[in-house]
Scaffold this motif. Structure first.
Motif, PDB file in Angstrom:
ATOM      1  N   THR A 396      28.087  31.332  -8.163  1.00 37.82           N
ATOM      2  CA  THR A 396      27.928  29.912  -8.468  1.00 37.82           C
ATOM      3  C   THR A 396      27.932  29.145  -7.162  1.00 37.82           C
ATOM      4  O   THR A 396      28.797  29.357  -6.308  1.00 37.82           O
ATOM      5  CB  THR A 396      29.054  29.412  -9.376  1.00 37.82           C
ATOM      6  N   LEU A 397      26.966  28.264  -7.013  1.00 39.14           N
ATOM      7  CA  LEU A 397      26.788  27.518  -5.774  1.00 39.14           C
ATOM      8  C   LEU A 397      27.201  26.065  -6.011  1.00 39.14           C
ATOM      9  O   LEU A 397      26.692  25.395  -6.922  1.00 39.14           O
ATOM     10  CB  LEU A 397      25.320  27.591  -5.347  1.00 39.14           C
ATOM     11  N   THR A 455      32.036  31.097 -16.040  1.00 44.00           N
ATOM     12  CA  THR A 455      31.562  30.344 -17.214  1.00 44.00           C
ATOM     13  C   THR A 455      31.358  28.898 -16.793  1.00 44.00           C
ATOM     14  O   THR A 455      31.948  28.428 -15.809  1.00 44.00           O
ATOM     15  CB  THR A 455      32.576  30.425 -18.348  1.00 44.00           C
ATOM     16  N   PRO A 456      30.526  28.174 -17.490  1.00 49.10           N
ATOM     17  CA  PRO A 456      30.369  26.751 -17.155  1.00 49.10           C
ATOM     18  C   PRO A 456      31.692  25.999 -17.160  1.00 49.10           C
ATOM     19  O   PRO A 456      31.893  25.102 -16.329  1.00 49.10           O
ATOM     20  CB  PRO A 456      29.426  26.236 -18.241  1.00 49.10           C
ATOM     21  N   VAL A 457      32.608  26.386 -18.055  1.00 52.47           N
ATOM     22  CA  VAL A 457      33.911  25.718 -18.091  1.00 52.47           C
ATOM     23  C   VAL A 457      34.687  26.005 -16.806  1.00 52.47           C
ATOM     24  O   VAL A 457      35.285  25.101 -16.200  1.00 52.47           O
ATOM     25  CB  VAL A 457      34.707  26.183 -19.326  1.00 52.47           C
ATOM     26  N   ALA A 460      33.115  24.128 -13.921  1.00 56.62           N
ATOM     27  CA  ALA A 460      33.467  22.706 -13.980  1.00 56.62           C
ATOM     28  C   ALA A 460      34.898  22.487 -13.511  1.00 56.62           C
ATOM     29  O   ALA A 460      35.196  21.490 -12.826  1.00 56.62           O
ATOM     30  CB  ALA A 460      33.278  22.189 -15.402  1.00 56.62           C
ATOM     31  N   ALA A 461      35.799  23.424 -13.850  1.00 52.40           N
ATOM     32  CA  ALA A 461      37.192  23.294 -13.414  1.00 52.40           C
ATOM     33  C   ALA A 461      37.289  23.397 -11.896  1.00 52.40           C
ATOM     34  O   ALA A 461      38.061  22.676 -11.254  1.00 52.40           O
ATOM     35  CB  ALA A 461      38.035  24.369 -14.085  1.00 52.40           C
ATOM     36  N   THR A 462      36.508  24.297 -11.289  1.00 54.43           N
ATOM     37  CA  THR A 462      36.515  24.418  -9.829  1.00 54.43           C
ATOM     38  C   THR A 462      35.998  23.140  -9.194  1.00 54.43           C
ATOM     39  O   THR A 462      36.572  22.638  -8.207  1.00 54.43           O
ATOM     40  CB  THR A 462      35.646  25.613  -9.393  1.00 54.43           C
ATOM     41  N   ALA A 463      34.926  22.582  -9.741  1.00 59.80           N
ATOM     42  CA  ALA A 463      34.384  21.342  -9.194  1.00 59.80           C
ATOM     43  C   ALA A 463      35.400  20.213  -9.316  1.00 59.80           C
ATOM     44  O   ALA A 463      35.553  19.385  -8.407  1.00 59.80           O
ATOM     45  CB  ALA A 463      33.080  20.983  -9.906  1.00 59.80           C
TER      46      ALA A 463
END
Length: 544
Positions: A396-397, A455-457, A460-463
């Motif tokens: 994931t970038l 996962t997208p979740v 999103a948590a990393t972002a």
């Protein structure tokens, strides 16, 4: 005039003419410089062809003596002829002792001038023995006997001159004695028809002697060339020996199959094995077996050496890894192809040295070159290299862009804002997982590569954690400066990837996601497309 004053005058008196002629004759008959430091070696080499032919010369002399005795069978002078034949046989056997010494490899490497004089004396004795049947036998023999003696004389003249060619002085004396003997015998016969034979004998002797001297000079030139070559080889061997004893490098040599043929003491010491156990070892196999689980860098170095040994061009400072005593070492090898006189490939020869410290220093330089000097994060070059080498791994970038940073620079100055960037990088590090790659690619732009499927979740948590890291203002020189960021996210999963990754395409997707995030305002993130087939869709999220 005193004796002391007369001495220089006596010493400077001209030498007799006969002595000057004798010295010129010696120099003419010597196919090398008499003052050469290798003169003693050349004298030994001159005699060896004669020694090799000694048994055949002895057999030829005995057989020809028997033929002469057969010519005078039933003749009143037969006892004298038999005595002469016995003398020829004895004289022919005198050289067999020297021949045996040479055959057993005990012939001296250097010979004195006296040794050559004895060889010349033996040639004169042999010619004198054969002069007797020519001078005394020709007048006493019948027509058939004369023809036989003349054939023997011509054969002995020719064969003797060519055998004695390495010794021009001996050959000249031999030819002169036999020629005079044959001519004296022909004159003693009193036959007028022999005048033509006398002239032909003279011409024949001159041609044979000229050919012998020509061969002698050619042989002398070859001896001198071989001597120069031997000196050069000895010099090279001494230099190589000194190199192996005193230098930190070592020599290596391979055959056409890549097996070690020359193992220097230095190389043996480095590998910790005796030279005899290393001889015949395949070098590539030896190096590869020392590293059962090589890293990609080590595999690449091993492959580079394999390709170099399969090429025709020389190579220099090629670094290869190996494990010695449980410690990883790096060797620097240089080599060039070995060919024989016909240009056929024989293998490789070269030099090696321990380049472990040099390799470590280069690693440090590479790491410094791959990192941003201000923040200590990876730079754009390292990011490109790692993405290019990802080999279709999912990742994931996260593209991170600081907002309104130019306003901070205008207000507080570049020096203060550089410290702000260092604080931002330090806060991002606390969010990044171990093994992920965080890079600064521009003044206000960062990229996070999170390896593996998220996962997208989870993405999103990393972002969100990255955005939360900037919730508190950055304090520099008692100045509190709020910093905001927006994030564009692109995820690549195995089912949606085309390896190798198109870096330009990846960054284009990240830029598109960042554009969406900027439009949504500060402290926000947006998802870009998952794969090429999924380009139209987007996902979005908001920071708190």
């Amino acid at each position: 005039m005193t004796a002391s004053s007369a001495h220089p005058a006596a010493r400077s008196a001209p030498r007799p003419a006969w002595r000057r002629l004798h010295e010129r004759w010696l120099r003419f008959c010597t196919p090398y410089d008499l003052e050469s430091p290798d003169a003693a070696l050349f004298r030994s080499l001159q005699l060896q062809p004669l020694l090799a032919a000694t048994p055949w010369v002895a057999v030829a002399n005995v057989l020809n003596a028997l033929v002469v005795a057969w010519v005078f069978r039933g003749h009143a002078h037969l006892p004298a002829v038999l005595l002469w034949a016995l003398l020829v046989t004895v004289a022919s056997g005198t050289g067999l002792r020297a021949w045996r010494t040479w055959r057993e490899g005990q012939w001296p490497r250097y010979c004195s001038s006296y040794t050559l004089w004895r060889a010349t004396r033996n040639a004169v004795v042999t010619a004198s023995l054969w002069a007797a049947p020519m001078v005394l036998g020709l007048p006493a023999a019948d027509q058939t006997g004369r023809l036989t003696l003349l054939m023997i004389g011509a054969g002995m003249l020719c064969a003797g001159a060519f055998i004695l060619a390495p010794l021009p002085r001996a050959a000249a004396n031999y030819v002169l004695i036999l020629t005079l003997a044959v001519q004296g015998g022909l004159v003693s016969t009193g036959a007028a028809e022999h005048a033509e034979l006398i002239v032909l004998t003279c011409l024949y002797a001159v041609m044979v002697l000229a050919a012998a001297i020509h061969l002698a000079r050619h042989y002398g030139q070859r001896m001198m060339a071989e001597a120069r070559s031997d000196r050069e080889k000895q010099l090279v061997h001494r230099l190589l020996y000194d190199f192996e004893q005193n230098a930190q490098d070592w020599l290596w040599e391979l055959d056409a199959e890549g097996r070690l043929t020359h193992v220097s003491q230095r190389l043996s010491h480095v590998l910790g094995r005796p030279p005899e156990s290393l001889a015949g070892e395949d070098l590539l196999r030896l190096l590869n077996l020392s590293l059962p689980r090589p890293t990609p860098e080590e595999r690449q170095a091993q492959e580079a050496l394999r390709q170099a040994l399969g090429d025709v061009e020389p190579f220099q400072d090629l670094q290869v890894p190996l494990m010695l005593g449980g410690e990883l070492r790096w060797w620097s090898l240089s080599g060039r192809r070995l060919v024989d006189d016909k240009g056929r490939w024989q293998g490789w020869r070269g030099v090696g040295r321990d380049a472990t410290l040099e390799h470590a220093a280069q690693d440090v330089r590479d790491r410094r070159e791959g990192f941003d000097s201000l923040t200590g994060l990876a730079n754009g070059d390292q990011l490109d290299r790692q993405l290019a080498a990802s080999e279709a791994r999912p990742f994931t970038l996260f593209g991170i862009e600081l907002q309104h940073f130019d306003a901070l620079v205008d207000r507080y100055g570049r020096t203060v804002c550089d410290q702000v960037l260092q604080i931002v990088a330090a806060r991002f590090r606390t969010v990044v997982r171990q093994g992920d790659l965080l890079a600064r690619v521009d003044t206000v732009s960062f990229v996070l590569v999170s390896w593996g499927e998220l996962t997208p979740v989870a993405a999103a948590a990393t972002a969100q954690r990255l955005l939360d890291a900037l919730m508190r203002p950055c304090v520099v020189e008692q100045q509190s400066m709020p910093v905001q960021a927006c994030i564009g996210i692109v995820q690549l999963a195995p089912q949606g990837m085309e390896a190798p990754h198109d870096l330009a395409e990846l960054m284009s997707r990240v830029s598109a996601a960042l554009t969406l995030a900027r439009a949504a305002g500060g402290r926000s993130f947006r998802f870009g497309t998952l794969s090429t087939a999924d380009m139209p869709g987007t996902r979005s999220g908001h920071g708190s």
